[in-house]
Design a protein around this motif. Structure first.
Motif, PDB file in Angstrom:
ATOM      1  N   LEU A   5      36.576  38.222  45.633  1.00 20.21           N
ATOM      2  CA  LEU A   5      38.202  37.832  45.641  1.00 20.21           C
ATOM      3  C   LEU A   5      38.915  38.643  44.595  1.00 20.21           C
ATOM      4  N   ASP A   6      40.139  38.941  45.061  1.00 25.59           N
ATOM      5  CA  ASP A   6      41.060  39.746  44.055  1.00 25.59           C
ATOM      6  C   ASP A   6      42.150  38.606  43.521  1.00 25.59           C
ATOM      7  N   ASN A   7      42.381  38.644  42.265  1.00 24.65           N
ATOM      8  CA  ASN A   7      43.154  37.548  41.768  1.00 24.65           C
ATOM      9  C   ASN A   7      44.481  37.821  42.021  1.00 24.65           C
ATOM     10  N   ASN A   8      45.001  39.035  42.029  1.00 29.63           N
ATOM     11  CA  ASN A   8      46.343  39.401  42.394  1.00 29.63           C
ATOM     12  C   ASN A   8      46.810  39.453  43.971  1.00 29.63           C
ATOM     13  N   CYS A   9      45.937  38.905  44.623  1.00 28.64           N
ATOM     14  CA  CYS A   9      46.322  39.029  46.010  1.00 28.64           C
ATOM     15  C   CYS A   9      46.635  37.746  46.459  1.00 28.64           C
ATOM     16  N   ILE A  10      47.695  37.421  47.167  1.00 28.85           N
ATOM     17  CA  ILE A  10      48.042  36.166  47.944  1.00 28.85           C
ATOM     18  C   ILE A  10      47.050  35.677  48.724  1.00 28.85           C
ATOM     19  N   PHE A  11      46.439  36.559  49.644  1.00 30.69           N
ATOM     20  CA  PHE A  11      45.713  35.930  50.585  1.00 30.69           C
ATOM     21  C   PHE A  11      44.308  35.291  50.081  1.00 30.69           C
ATOM     22  N   CYS A  12      43.844  35.854  48.806  1.00 32.15           N
ATOM     23  CA  CYS A  12      42.550  35.575  48.425  1.00 32.15           C
ATOM     24  C   CYS A  12      43.035  34.337  47.509  1.00 32.15           C
ATOM     25  N   ARG A  13      44.140  34.168  46.930  1.00 29.11           N
ATOM     26  CA  ARG A  13      44.599  32.827  46.198  1.00 29.11           C
ATOM     27  C   ARG A  13      44.788  31.677  47.426  1.00 29.11           C
ATOM     28  N   ARG A  50      36.876  37.296  52.646  1.00 30.27           N
ATOM     29  CA  ARG A  50      36.776  38.304  51.584  1.00 30.27           C
ATOM     30  C   ARG A  50      37.841  39.387  51.537  1.00 30.27           C
ATOM     31  N   HIS A  51      38.032  39.736  50.414  1.00 23.64           N
ATOM     32  CA  HIS A  51      39.234  40.766  50.223  1.00 23.64           C
ATOM     33  C   HIS A  51      38.822  42.183  50.794  1.00 23.64           C
ATOM     34  N   VAL A  52      39.288  42.589  51.950  1.00 21.23           N
ATOM     35  CA  VAL A  52      38.901  43.960  52.326  1.00 21.23           C
ATOM     36  C   VAL A  52      40.516  44.257  53.085  1.00 21.23           C
ATOM     37  N   PRO A  96      47.341  44.395  50.720  1.00 19.31           N
ATOM     38  CA  PRO A  96      46.279  45.259  51.128  1.00 19.31           C
ATOM     39  C   PRO A  96      45.121  44.241  51.128  1.00 19.31           C
ATOM     40  N   HIS A  97      45.296  43.193  51.898  1.00 24.03           N
ATOM     41  CA  HIS A  97      44.008  42.389  52.429  1.00 24.03           C
ATOM     42  C   HIS A  97      44.358  42.350  54.031  1.00 24.03           C
ATOM     43  N   ALA A  98      43.285  42.704  54.680  1.00 25.11           N
ATOM     44  CA  ALA A  98      43.457  42.965  56.143  1.00 25.11           C
ATOM     45  C   ALA A  98      43.997  41.272  56.693  1.00 25.11           C
TER      46      ALA A  98
END
Ligand SMILES: [Zn+2]
Length: 150
Positions: A5-13, A50-52, A96-98
């Motif tokens: 997971l990417d901390n800066n990614c809204i979708f991961c959050r 998953r962050h992809v 940048p998260h599919a």
């Protein structure tokens, strides 16, 4: 829980429950939410957990999950809102998260007009006309057929 997971990614959050979203449906690998800037009522995004960045870099299992969730949510939208059909667009450039757009579409709505306009481009420029000639089509088909995917 997916590990990268990417901390800066809204979708991961959103996946972690650290950011708000209207969750519609999910399984172990994918999640469907309402788009916060809908093109139409019921416009959903389906994301891998998953962050992809690109959907075609997902594993086979993630892809099956993602499109399985797309199908279920599209059927929910059809049943609840009765559009003509559900348009599918896959993105990953702006965030940048599919993410797969599921957009309920009616004849003459903005998305319908957009794709009608796009058809105008398909027939116009010389470079695209050349793509449609038989020799080019055969070359392109052979090129794609000869790529082996594991
Ligand atoms: Zn992410």
């Amino acid at each position: 829980m997916p590990d990268n997971l990417d901390n800066n990614c809204i979708f991961c959050r959103i996946v972690r429950g650290q950011a708000e979203a209207h969750r519609i449906h999910e399984d172990e690998l994918s999640l469907a939410i309402l788009d916060i800037n809908p093109y139409a009522k019921g416009h959903c995004l389906v994301i891998p957990k998953r962050h992809v960045p690109w959907w075609h870099d997902l594993t086979k299992e993630e892809t099956e999950s993602l499109f399985g969730i797309c199908r279920t949510v599209a059927q929910k939208i059809m049943k609840a809102l009765h559009p003509d059909f559900i348009c599918v667009i896959a993105r990953g450039r702006r965030i940048p998260h599919a993410h797969i757009f599921l957009v309920p579409t009616h004849k003459g709505d903005p998305l319908d007009r957009f794709f009608n306009a796009l058809e105008g481009f398909q027939e116009a420029p010389r470079s695209l006309v050349d793509l449609a000639d038989e020799k080019s089509m055969q070359e392109t088909a052979a090129l794609l057929r000869n790529i082996i995917i594991e």
